[in-house]
Design a protein around this motif. Structure first.
Motif, PDB file in Angstrom:
ATOM      1  N   PRO A  64       0.803  -1.234   0.000  1.00 16.38           N
ATOM      2  CA  PRO A  64       0.000   0.000   0.000  1.00 16.38           C
ATOM      3  C   PRO A  64       0.833   1.281   0.000  1.00 16.38           C
ATOM      4  N   TYR A  65       1.988   1.279   0.679  1.00 20.80           N
ATOM      5  CA  TYR A  65       2.817   2.484   0.743  1.00 20.80           C
ATOM      6  C   TYR A  65       3.360   2.852  -0.636  1.00 20.80           C
ATOM      7  N   ILE A  66       3.908   1.883  -1.343  1.00 17.43           N
ATOM      8  CA  ILE A  66       4.497   2.195  -2.649  1.00 17.43           C
ATOM      9  C   ILE A  66       3.416   2.522  -3.677  1.00 17.43           C
ATOM     10  N   ASN A  67       2.227   1.922  -3.532  1.00 19.27           N
ATOM     11  CA  ASN A  67       1.131   2.277  -4.430  1.00 19.27           C
ATOM     12  C   ASN A  67       0.714   3.733  -4.260  1.00 19.27           C
ATOM     13  N   GLN A  68       0.730   4.218  -3.033  1.00 19.80           N
ATOM     14  CA  GLN A  68       0.323   5.591  -2.758  1.00 19.80           C
ATOM     15  C   GLN A  68       1.413   6.596  -3.111  1.00 19.80           C
ATOM     16  N   HIS A  69       2.680   6.206  -2.962  1.00 18.65           N
ATOM     17  CA  HIS A  69       3.782   7.159  -3.116  1.00 18.65           C
ATOM     18  C   HIS A  69       4.677   6.896  -4.330  1.00 18.65           C
ATOM     19  N   PHE A  70       4.234   6.107  -5.299  1.00 12.11           N
ATOM     20  CA  PHE A  70       5.127   5.788  -6.418  1.00 12.11           C
ATOM     21  C   PHE A  70       5.580   7.015  -7.216  1.00 12.11           C
ATOM     22  N   PRO A  71       4.797   8.114  -7.292  1.00 12.20           N
ATOM     23  CA  PRO A  71       5.349   9.279  -8.005  1.00 12.20           C
ATOM     24  C   PRO A  71       6.533   9.924  -7.276  1.00 12.20           C
ATOM     25  N   SER A  72       6.708   9.612  -5.991  1.00 13.35           N
ATOM     26  CA  SER A  72       7.783  10.215  -5.197  1.00 13.35           C
ATOM     27  C   SER A  72       9.054   9.365  -5.157  1.00 13.35           C
ATOM     28  N   ILE A  73       9.074   8.239  -5.862  1.00 14.32           N
ATOM     29  CA  ILE A  73      10.266   7.385  -5.864  1.00 14.32           C
ATOM     30  C   ILE A  73      11.391   8.108  -6.597  1.00 14.32           C
ATOM     31  N   LYS A  74      12.541   8.222  -5.931  1.00 15.03           N
ATOM     32  CA  LYS A  74      13.676   8.932  -6.518  1.00 15.03           C
ATOM     33  C   LYS A  74      14.883   8.037  -6.764  1.00 15.03           C
ATOM     34  N   TYR A  75      15.130   7.070  -5.869  1.00 12.65           N
ATOM     35  CA  TYR A  75      16.348   6.272  -6.006  1.00 12.65           C
ATOM     36  C   TYR A  75      16.168   4.881  -5.423  1.00 12.65           C
ATOM     37  N   VAL A  76      17.132   4.022  -5.757  1.00 13.87           N
ATOM     38  CA  VAL A  76      17.247   2.676  -5.195  1.00 13.87           C
ATOM     39  C   VAL A  76      18.667   2.539  -4.676  1.00 13.87           C
ATOM     40  N   LYS A  77      18.796   2.063  -3.442  1.00 17.23           N
ATOM     41  CA  LYS A  77      20.126   1.779  -2.897  1.00 17.23           C
ATOM     42  C   LYS A  77      20.387   0.295  -3.164  1.00 17.23           C
ATOM     43  N   TRP A  78      21.361   0.046  -4.038  1.00 12.15           N
ATOM     44  CA  TRP A  78      21.635  -1.314  -4.494  1.00 12.15           C
ATOM     45  C   TRP A  78      23.145  -1.468  -4.634  1.00 12.15           C
ATOM     46  N   ASN A  79      23.695  -2.504  -4.055  1.00 10.12           N
ATOM     47  CA  ASN A  79      25.139  -2.754  -4.086  1.00 10.12           C
ATOM     48  C   ASN A  79      25.934  -1.564  -3.540  1.00 10.12           C
ATOM     49  N   ASN A  80      25.457  -0.999  -2.439  1.00 12.98           N
ATOM     50  CA  ASN A  80      26.105   0.122  -1.750  1.00 12.98           C
ATOM     51  C   ASN A  80      26.229   1.385  -2.593  1.00 12.98           C
ATOM     52  N   ASN A  81      25.378   1.525  -3.609  1.00 16.16           N
ATOM     53  CA  ASN A  81      25.334   2.729  -4.431  1.00 16.16           C
ATOM     54  C   ASN A  81      23.898   3.200  -4.542  1.00 16.16           C
ATOM     55  N   TYR A  82      23.731   4.491  -4.767  1.00 19.18           N
ATOM     56  CA  TYR A  82      22.409   5.062  -4.987  1.00 19.18           C
ATOM     57  C   TYR A  82      22.213   5.255  -6.486  1.00 19.18           C
ATOM     58  N   TRP A  83      21.123   4.667  -7.037  1.00 14.78           N
ATOM     59  CA  TRP A  83      20.840   4.756  -8.461  1.00 14.78           C
ATOM     60  C   TRP A  83      19.512   5.468  -8.667  1.00 14.78           C
ATOM     61  N   GLU A  84      19.495   6.393  -9.598  1.00 13.64           N
ATOM     62  CA  GLU A  84      18.287   7.156  -9.902  1.00 13.64           C
ATOM     63  C   GLU A  84      17.242   6.262 -10.568  1.00 13.64           C
ATOM     64  N   VAL A  85      15.995   6.380 -10.135  1.00 14.86           N
ATOM     65  CA  VAL A  85      14.892   5.672 -10.781  1.00 14.86           C
ATOM     66  C   VAL A  85      14.396   6.577 -11.897  1.00 14.86           C
ATOM     67  N   THR A  86      14.521   6.101 -13.145  1.00 15.49           N
ATOM     68  CA  THR A  86      14.138   6.920 -14.293  1.00 15.49           C
ATOM     69  C   THR A  86      12.667   6.770 -14.642  1.00 15.49           C
ATOM     70  N   SER A  87      12.070   5.597 -14.345  1.00 18.84           N
ATOM     71  CA  SER A  87      10.639   5.406 -14.587  1.00 18.84           C
ATOM     72  C   SER A  87      10.132   4.240 -13.748  1.00 18.84           C
ATOM     73  N   VAL A  88       8.808   4.249 -13.535  1.00 20.96           N
ATOM     74  CA  VAL A  88       8.140   3.214 -12.755  1.00 20.96           C
ATOM     75  C   VAL A  88       7.048   2.621 -13.629  1.00 20.96           C
ATOM     76  N   ASP A  89       7.058   1.281 -13.786  1.00 25.82           N
ATOM     77  CA  ASP A  89       6.079   0.586 -14.618  1.00 25.82           C
ATOM     78  C   ASP A  89       5.133  -0.199 -13.723  1.00 25.82           C
ATOM     79  N   GLN A  90       3.836   0.116 -13.785  1.00 26.83           N
ATOM     80  CA  GLN A  90       2.831  -0.563 -12.966  1.00 26.83           C
ATOM     81  C   GLN A  90       1.910  -1.448 -13.792  1.00 26.83           C
ATOM     82  N   THR A  91       2.276  -1.802 -15.010  1.00 27.76           N
ATOM     83  CA  THR A  91       1.379  -2.564 -15.879  1.00 27.76           C
ATOM     84  C   THR A  91       1.242  -4.028 -15.468  1.00 27.76           C
ATOM     85  N   ASN A  92       2.168  -4.570 -14.694  1.00 24.26           N
ATOM     86  CA  ASN A  92       2.121  -5.969 -14.258  1.00 24.26           C
ATOM     87  C   ASN A  92       1.745  -6.074 -12.789  1.00 24.26           C
ATOM     88  N   TYR A  93       0.730  -5.309 -12.358  1.00 27.79           N
ATOM     89  CA  TYR A  93       0.325  -5.286 -10.960  1.00 27.79           C
ATOM     90  C   TYR A  93       0.061  -6.701 -10.481  1.00 27.79           C
TER      91      TYR A  93
END
Length: 116
Positions: A64-93
């Motif tokens: 529920p949190y990510i469904n409500q706030h998906f326009p506010s997603i800015k980054y992912v912390k992965w492998n000790n680095n911060y990567w910018e999220v360029t787009s979010v795809d919700q077509t495979n809910y």
């Protein structure tokens, strides 16, 4: 398929004083799968340093949190680095696919402020 476990960063605009809005970063921990892992490429620019782009895709199960706030997603912390999220795809809910790009240099949460 490679597994993903890391933090998704959100920047939610919050009113800190009357008519003064500031992006407040928050993080939430997620697990999922790496759908596409592309080796780093260098984006040539006119600036002094070229940008590193990974063009990877991460699939996570929506809550529920990510469904409500998906326009506010800015980054992912992965492998000790911060990567910018360029787009979010919700077509495979109920799965949400996060497309990653360049290294993220914006506001992040201090380590002790992360919420699991």
């Amino acid at each position: 398929m490679m597994r993903f476990h890391g933090f998704v960063g959100f920047c939610i605009q919050t009113e800190t004083a009357p008519d003064v809005w500031k992006p407040v970063p928050s993080e939430k921990e997620y697990s999922g799968e790496v759908l596409q892992k592309t080796n780093r490429s260098v984006e040539v620019t006119t600036s002094t340093n070229d940008n590193i782009v990974i063009n990877s895709r991460i699939s996570i199960v929506a809550d529920p949190y990510i469904n409500q706030h998906f326009p506010s997603i800015k980054y992912v912390k992965w492998n000790n680095n911060y990567w910018e999220v360029t787009s979010v795809d919700q077509t495979n809910y109920p799965r949400i696919i996060l497309n990653l790009g360049e290294v993220y240099n914006g506001p992040t949460v201090e380590p002790e402020q992360s919420t699991p």
